[in-house]
Motif scaffolding. Sequence first.
Motif, PDB file in Angstrom:
ATOM      1  N   ASP A 278       6.415 -35.512 -19.686  1.00  0.00           N
ATOM      2  CA  ASP A 278       6.541 -35.066 -18.950  1.00  0.00           C
ATOM      3  C   ASP A 278       6.726 -33.618 -19.047  1.00  0.00           C
ATOM      4  N   GLU A 279       7.374 -33.292 -20.910  1.00  0.00           N
ATOM      5  CA  GLU A 279       8.156 -32.009 -21.110  1.00  0.00           C
ATOM      6  C   GLU A 279       6.468 -31.478 -21.208  1.00  0.00           C
ATOM      7  N   MET A 280       5.520 -32.494 -22.137  1.00  0.00           N
ATOM      8  CA  MET A 280       5.130 -31.622 -22.952  1.00  0.00           C
ATOM      9  C   MET A 280       3.905 -31.233 -21.989  1.00  0.00           C
ATOM     10  N   VAL A 281       3.792 -31.770 -21.202  1.00  0.00           N
ATOM     11  CA  VAL A 281       3.304 -31.508 -19.884  1.00  0.00           C
ATOM     12  C   VAL A 281       3.101 -29.880 -18.935  1.00  0.00           C
ATOM     13  N   ASN A 282       5.124 -29.826 -18.613  1.00  0.00           N
ATOM     14  CA  ASN A 282       5.044 -29.085 -17.988  1.00  0.00           C
ATOM     15  C   ASN A 282       4.970 -28.170 -19.372  1.00  0.00           C
ATOM     16  N   TYR A 283       4.641 -28.023 -20.842  1.00  0.00           N
ATOM     17  CA  TYR A 283       5.199 -27.276 -21.170  1.00  0.00           C
ATOM     18  C   TYR A 283       3.229 -26.784 -21.425  1.00  0.00           C
ATOM     19  N   LEU A 284       2.236 -27.396 -21.006  1.00  0.00           N
ATOM     20  CA  LEU A 284       0.758 -27.525 -21.049  1.00  0.00           C
ATOM     21  C   LEU A 284       0.835 -26.451 -20.392  1.00  0.00           C
ATOM     22  N   ILE A 332       2.749 -36.540 -31.705  1.00  0.00           N
ATOM     23  CA  ILE A 332       2.505 -35.213 -32.008  1.00  0.00           C
ATOM     24  C   ILE A 332       3.817 -34.354 -32.177  1.00  0.00           C
ATOM     25  N   TRP A 333       3.948 -34.279 -30.503  1.00  0.00           N
ATOM     26  CA  TRP A 333       5.499 -33.239 -30.102  1.00  0.00           C
ATOM     27  C   TRP A 333       6.167 -33.954 -30.079  1.00  0.00           C
ATOM     28  N   GLU A 334       6.328 -36.248 -30.218  1.00  0.00           N
ATOM     29  CA  GLU A 334       7.679 -36.235 -30.781  1.00  0.00           C
ATOM     30  C   GLU A 334       8.144 -36.185 -31.879  1.00  0.00           C
ATOM     31  N   ILE A 368       1.499 -26.151 -29.848  1.00  0.00           N
ATOM     32  CA  ILE A 368       2.546 -27.746 -29.919  1.00  0.00           C
ATOM     33  C   ILE A 368       2.666 -27.928 -31.388  1.00  0.00           C
ATOM     34  N   ALA A 369       1.362 -27.439 -32.526  1.00  0.00           N
ATOM     35  CA  ALA A 369       1.760 -27.681 -34.224  1.00  0.00           C
ATOM     36  C   ALA A 369       1.145 -26.451 -34.466  1.00  0.00           C
ATOM     37  N   SER A 370       2.842 -26.027 -34.853  1.00  0.00           N
ATOM     38  CA  SER A 370       2.769 -24.588 -35.945  1.00  0.00           C
ATOM     39  C   SER A 370       1.465 -24.083 -37.600  1.00  0.00           C
TER      40      SER A 370
END
Length: 587
Positions: A278-284, A332-334, A368-370
Amino acid sequence: MKKMIDILTEIVQDKFELMGYDREYGRVTESDRPDICQFQCNGALSAAKKYRKAPMQIANSVVEELKNIDIFEVVHIVKPGFINFILKDGFIVDYVSKMGNDERLGCTEASNPLTIIVDYGGANVAKPLHVGHLRAAIIGESIKRISGFLGHKVIGDVHLGDWGLQIGMVISELGRRKGDLPYFDENYYGEYPEKAPFTIDELEEIYPAASRLAKSNEEAMEEARKATFELQNGRKGYIALWKHILAVSIKDLKRNYSELNVEFDLWKGESDSQKYIDEMVNYLKDNNFTYESEGATVIDVSKEGDNYTVPPFILFKSDGATLYSTTDLATIWERIKKYDPDQIIYVVDKRQEIHFEQVFRCAVKTNIASEKLKLNFIGFGTMNGKDGKPFKTREGGVMRLQDLIKMIKDNVRTKLKDNKSLSESEAEEISRKVGLAALKYGDLSNQITKDYVFDIDRFSSFEGKTGPYILYTVVRIKSILVKCKEQINKYELRLAKPCSVIERNLMLTLTAFNETVEGAFQDTAPNRICEYIYDLANTFNKFYQDNIIAKEEDLEKQLSWLKLITITKDTLEMGLQLLGLEAPDKM
Ligand code: ARG
């Protein structure tokens, strides 16, 4: 310890610089012609082009300076400008002695340790492990051990396939077989039983049956999809069943992996990434990375100049279901959140390359990946049968890993029959270790990306480039050391100068251990270590043929040899350990 090749390179580079040439030209390498010299530098040839001088002139001036350096026995030039080196024996002996006194055998720990996650194994819950998972497990384990040995902080994660359609298939099949269980009753509000309603054997029968059915019957497939969807959306009874499937499977998987000497730090899976979606999708979405395409939510990951098509990354299908790509991105996010890794290494079948290309591109494009995070896909080739096709059972089915391990162990066991001095339990333990060495060395000695042919007789042979040959060499050294126990206990072992060419070669081979391990790490190439320990075992065996160590009358010589073979044994064993292997005491 500084690597031998670096010590020499630095000395030679200094002299190139002193004579007014770029340091780069002073690089030293192992000799291409060990019959003539031990090390060489070809830099004068390339420097000649840049400085418009004759290579011989450059080489001469550098060598003039090198003559004062006392570690070289000989420095000579060969036309048209190669500089060849032979080291003083005393210098080699010193280096090997230091290495022998170091418990890390000369391998220095990283000064800036990296946090590295190795994603390997990749077993799927409810399905038995098959040979396809073998490579993921043993290559990943070795990469993990090599990185850890060099001082990096490594986290091995099995990343179970525990959230996909296969679970839905099992659940719907269970529904057909045992539909009156409370898990299927949507109006049930009580506690679910603690004990799973199936054993591992049943589970391993249920999945293939369900999968066969779903493939041939659209209705069954639809049921499986629906069950998957409901599970992923939190249907209580299904979650409870899924937990049972997980627990029963993981217990069995742990047993299987431990038979392979493979151990994971984390037993996480695709499902663990669920809470981050959820949080990843919101960010995207907030950052406008996504768009709709044929009802699906996707992110474009093609790049200008691509010479093959990289399809868009799919975040959600049109029915809202998440995919393998979604869970990998959310993982990856996690991982970034939890472990802040410098690198994630994925050891997976090379046929999944495009999938990872999409995931990596998406992670980078969306920030997401720096930049600091390195994402590496290490795709391995297929293990084939002698017919050149993916390895199968004699009946043409998928070979279970457990059966494969047993097959190779039994093969070794028959070879040990001649050795009457072994007790039943000893023979059992030895064939386990030797069988594993046959299997793993046979695999790891290949370049990771290449397919290879599983040849049980060749892999388990005690001669040639095999795991058993290396174990046999270690066992041979151990038995000499046992024979010479008295001297070892009574005197201090000290390395003396070599008395023969082969003895000197053995010492020189030892000096390359640290360089080999570092190279294997840099290039994620455990096959370098396989190559090295084979070479070391071979060189030792030649030395052994020429010298009867246990009967040597010159005490100083004997003590030196005992020291030399002790270091050789330690180095071989360390190499084996980095491959996830160990030698028995007898064989
Ligand atoms: N379970 C997958 C398979 O059997 C492999 C998982 C690899 N790792 C990953 N992060 N996707 O194909």
